[in-house]
Design a protein around this motif. Structure first.
Motif, mmCIF file in Angstrom:
data_model
loop_
_atom_site.group_PDB
_atom_site.id
_atom_site.type_symbol
_atom_site.label_atom_id
_atom_site.label_comp_id
_atom_site.label_asym_id
_atom_site.label_seq_id
_atom_site.Cartn_x
_atom_site.Cartn_y
_atom_site.Cartn_z
ATOM 1 N N GLU A 1 14.116 -6.865 -3.021
ATOM 2 C CA GLU A 1 14.437 -6.797 -1.590
ATOM 3 C C GLU A 1 13.436 -5.942 -0.822
ATOM 4 O O GLU A 1 13.050 -6.272 0.301
ATOM 5 C CB GLU A 1 15.848 -6.266 -1.401
ATOM 6 C CG GLU A 1 16.310 -6.255 0.043
ATOM 7 C CD GLU A 1 17.755 -5.824 0.195
ATOM 8 O OE1 GLU A 1 18.230 -5.751 1.340
ATOM 9 O OE2 GLU A 1 18.413 -5.555 -0.835
ATOM 10 N N SER B 1 12.590 -12.150 -0.159
ATOM 11 C CA SER B 1 12.058 -11.789 1.164
ATOM 12 C C SER B 1 10.603 -11.341 1.107
ATOM 13 O O SER B 1 9.923 -11.299 2.136
ATOM 14 C CB SER B 1 12.912 -10.676 1.780
ATOM 15 O OG SER B 1 12.939 -9.533 0.938
ATOM 16 N N CYS B 2 10.100 -11.016 -0.071
ATOM 17 C CA CYS B 2 8.715 -10.553 -0.211
ATOM 18 C C CYS B 2 7.831 -11.685 -0.728
ATOM 19 O O CYS B 2 8.328 -12.738 -1.132
ATOM 20 C CB CYS B 2 8.652 -9.372 -1.176
ATOM 21 S SG CYS B 2 9.067 -9.807 -2.888
ATOM 22 N N ARG C 1 6.162 -14.842 2.479
ATOM 23 C CA ARG C 1 7.164 -14.878 3.542
ATOM 24 C C ARG C 1 6.948 -13.724 4.518
ATOM 25 O O ARG C 1 7.145 -13.860 5.717
ATOM 26 C CB ARG C 1 8.575 -14.789 2.945
ATOM 27 C CG ARG C 1 9.697 -14.911 3.955
ATOM 28 C CD ARG C 1 11.052 -14.751 3.268
ATOM 29 N NE ARG C 1 11.258 -15.774 2.252
ATOM 30 C CZ ARG C 1 11.782 -16.965 2.513
ATOM 31 N NH1 ARG C 1 12.136 -17.289 3.739
ATOM 32 N NH2 ARG C 1 11.950 -17.837 1.532
ATOM 33 N N ASP C 2 6.549 -12.579 3.976
ATOM 34 C CA ASP C 2 6.373 -11.380 4.786
ATOM 35 C C ASP C 2 5.189 -10.596 4.236
ATOM 36 O O ASP C 2 4.996 -10.536 3.023
ATOM 37 C CB ASP C 2 7.659 -10.536 4.743
ATOM 38 C CG ASP C 2 7.600 -9.333 5.673
ATOM 39 O OD1 ASP C 2 6.795 -9.357 6.616
ATOM 40 O OD2 ASP C 2 8.366 -8.378 5.455
#
Length: 276
Positions: free
Chosen positions: A231, A263-264, A128-129
């Motif tokens: 997170e 998120s990672c 995602r990131d």
């Protein structure tokens, strides 16, 4: 599974897949992979030229930035998940973006990423990131898949020079919800869970003395607690299936939720599917 030294990356021209491609190239370099292969799936042969215009520059830029890597690319017909699963049979790692687009019928969004993660024999990372710092967080639960996840997580933390955070999420399923636990009872349950984490980590900490380890036992729902723990993480690692604290850790339930909410980058590891 014996390592092939090949990292396969699904791309489709979306921003998410380009982020995944950049992450995969760096990961391949760090793990001294023999090759990184970028693939785009085209559902229409008449648009193959357009597909090459997407995947070609990705491979060229990767070769420029990572000269040690052998870089290749390809345009394949078929369904994206099916193509990636075929390539997974001869790969040490599959990498896909968490979101995509339907251009060239090559969507890598949601269902495709989940299908690949559910069925690939090798580890799958959904990106995602792209992060270059932070801990490696791993969910543990005493299952064989948890052991495979630990091996993958320790390898990653050693490569990154980062801390490993081992998280056991426990649920008080045998206690009536209308009668709250006393604080000392909760403390006893948490201590028991921490002892379980320590037992699972014992052999790994000896094998990876360079990796600092933090143990966490948290009461709650696995998806919410793992996503919260990761997170600020560089990578979250989960087993393909689980038991105990991770009751029903299947791609259709908890792991699918982690893929959606974390998120990672998330690595999904199957027992027996980790390559060195």
């Amino acid at each position: 599974m014996e390592s092939s030294g090949r990292v396969v990356v699904g791309v489709d021209g979306s921003e998410s897949s380009l982020t995944a491609a950049a992450w995969a190239a760096e990961e391949a370099d760090l793990r001294h992979a023999k090759q990184v292969h970028f693939v785009i799936v085209s559902g229409d042969p008449a648009r193959d030229d357009e597909a090459w215009e997407i995947v070609g520059p990705v491979a060229e830029q990767t070769a420029d930035r990572h000269p040690r890597l052998a870089v290749s690319s390809g345009v394949e017909p078929g369904a994206p998940a099916d193509v990636l699963l075929q390539l997974a049979d001869e790969a040490e790692l599959i990498v896909v973006g968490s979101r995509g687009r339907s251009t060239l019928a090559a969507t890598l969004l949601g269902s495709v990423s989940a299908k690949v993660a559910a069925h690939a024999q090798c580890p799958v990372v959904v990106v995602r990131d792209h992060r270059d710092s932070g801990a490696v967080v791993v969910g543990v639960d005493n299952s064989p898949h948890s052991g495979a996840a630990l091996r993958y997580a320790f390898d990653a933390a050693s490569r990154y020079g980062s801390e490993l955070v081992a998280v056991q999420v426990w649920q008080d399923v045998e206690y009536a919800p209308v009668v709250p636990r006393m604080q000392y009872e909760l403390a006893d349950l948490r201590d028991e869970a921490l002892r379980g984490v320590a037992e699972q980590l014992a052999g790994w900490t000896e094998s990876y003395p360079d990796v600092p380890v933090r143990k966490v036992a948290q009461r709650g729902h696995p998806v919410a607690e793992l996503a919260a723990a990761a997170e600020d993480a560089r990578l979250l690692v989960v087993g393909h299936r689980g038991r105990g604290g991770f009751t029903g850790l299947l791609l259709g339930s908890v792991a699918a939720g982690v893929l959606h909410h974390a998120s990672c980058p998330v690595a999904v590891v199957r027992a027996g599917g980790v390559t060195s």
